[in-house]
Design an enzyme around this catalytic site. Structure first.
Site, PDB file in Angstrom:
ATOM      1  N   LYS A  66      78.830 -30.716 -36.746  1.00 28.86           N
ATOM      2  CA  LYS A  66      77.397 -30.371 -36.146  1.00 28.86           C
ATOM      3  C   LYS A  66      78.603 -28.460 -35.775  1.00 28.86           C
ATOM      4  O   LYS A  66      77.581 -27.548 -36.233  1.00 28.86           O
ATOM      5  CB  LYS A  66      77.091 -30.339 -35.228  1.00 28.86           C
ATOM      6  CG  LYS A  66      75.917 -31.575 -35.665  1.00 28.86           C
ATOM      7  CD  LYS A  66      75.448 -32.017 -34.920  1.00 28.86           C
ATOM      8  CE  LYS A  66      74.473 -33.003 -35.013  1.00 28.86           C
ATOM      9  NZ  LYS A  66      73.174 -33.725 -34.032  1.00 28.86           N
ATOM     10  N   ASP A 102      67.729 -30.926 -32.776  1.00 27.53           N
ATOM     11  CA  ASP A 102      67.442 -31.682 -32.194  1.00 27.53           C
ATOM     12  C   ASP A 102      67.096 -31.740 -30.524  1.00 27.53           C
ATOM     13  O   ASP A 102      66.201 -32.421 -29.917  1.00 27.53           O
ATOM     14  CB  ASP A 102      69.208 -31.903 -31.529  1.00 27.53           C
ATOM     15  CG  ASP A 102      69.556 -32.468 -32.684  1.00 27.53           C
ATOM     16  OD1 ASP A 102      69.236 -33.165 -33.866  1.00 27.53           O
ATOM     17  OD2 ASP A 102      71.109 -32.350 -32.645  1.00 27.53           O
TER      18      ASP A 102
END
Length: 277
Positions: A66, A102
């Site tokens: 990520k 997220d």
């Protein structure tokens, strides 16, 4: 010609995203397919270059890529840049642009319990990647206070220092958080403590929890962690990690296709994969 979408990670075999996203492509009659690719860290740049070369529509990024994927992208949006992590990439006119869904996914899922975190007293447990995404997103939404509790207080303090949004915050030990748990309207457990197979573990005891509180745990295997079980026994409202997982996927799907998908369909699909429905 069928458009390709993907998820990159290592490992990747456990991912529930392919079944969930491919079901949506079928449901909305889109000529597209979503594939999982296990990519080692040393091959990440080549993988991104290859996806770009074949005209990928977009892809998701999961552990451990990520943050390390950012130098290989053509651009990154403000929130993802501040978090320092990307979980969604969109092909925009041939350029690969990174986003982080997220935190927004967590907030969207939370709407079932509260429409806004503005003015709320919030505790985030943990200071890892998921905590960073959620903390930055929540801090931007004008809470009364958002504190961070972590085993290593210095790590929590560094996370607060890194946040680009002005929000009153304190770094606490887990013991301090446990003693003051009654002060919070919303408690967000972001660590892997309590995940299967170690389902009896929890960050700390909730003896002083108020029954008016909302307690969230981003874990969804098991569907109810010991932490959530104890919170429910105190009369609190509880939420597991399925809503965050579903909504972050829905926001990615919307960025790729312009369609905000059927959330209940996605949730039911995930539950089936988990054996819970």
């Amino acid at each position: 010609m069928k458009k390709l979408y993907a998820v990159l990670g290592d490992p990747i075999g456990h991912s529930m995203s392919p079944v969930m996203i491919n079901d949506l492509f079928s449901f909305y009659q889109l000529d597209a397919h979503y594939l999982p690719f296990q990519v080692k860290a040393e091959n990440l740049g080549d993988a991104v270059k290859g996806l770009k070369a074949i005209g990928v529509g977009g892809f998701n990024v999961t552990i451990p890529h990520k943050s390390t994927i950012i130098p290989f992208l053509d651009g990154i949006d403000e929130l993802a840049a501040s978090i320092g992590a990307v979980n969604t990439v969109v092909n925009e006119g041939g350029g690969l642009i990174g986003y982080n869904t997220d935190g927004p996914g967590f907030l969207s899922g939370l709407n079932a319990f509260v429409q806004s975190v503005s003015g709320k007293r919030i505790l985030v447990i943990g200071a890892g990647g998921a905590a960073r995404a959620i903390y930055f997103t929540v801090a931007k939404a004008n809470p009364y206070v958002v504190d961070i509790a972590n085993r290593t207080v210095e790590t929590a303090a560094k996370l607060i220092e890194d946040c680009p949004y002005d929000s009153p915050s304190r770094a606490l030990s887990l013991n301090e958080a446990s003693k003051n748990i009654g002060d919070y309207d919303l408690i967000i457990q972001t660590t892997m403590i309590g995940m299967s197979p170690k389902i009896a573990e929890q960050p700390f005891i909730l003896d002083k929890l108020r029954k008016q509180s909302i307690v969230c745990d981003i874990i969804y295997n098991p569907l109810e962690t010991q932490f959530l079980h104890d919170a429910a026994s105190k009369g609190a409202s509880i939420q597991n990690g399925i809503d965050m997982f579903v909504y972050q996927g829905a926001l990615a799907f919307e960025k790729w296709t312009g369609i905000f998908p059927d959330i209940e369909r996605m949730r039911n699909n995930v539950l089936k994969q988990l054996g819970g429905n």
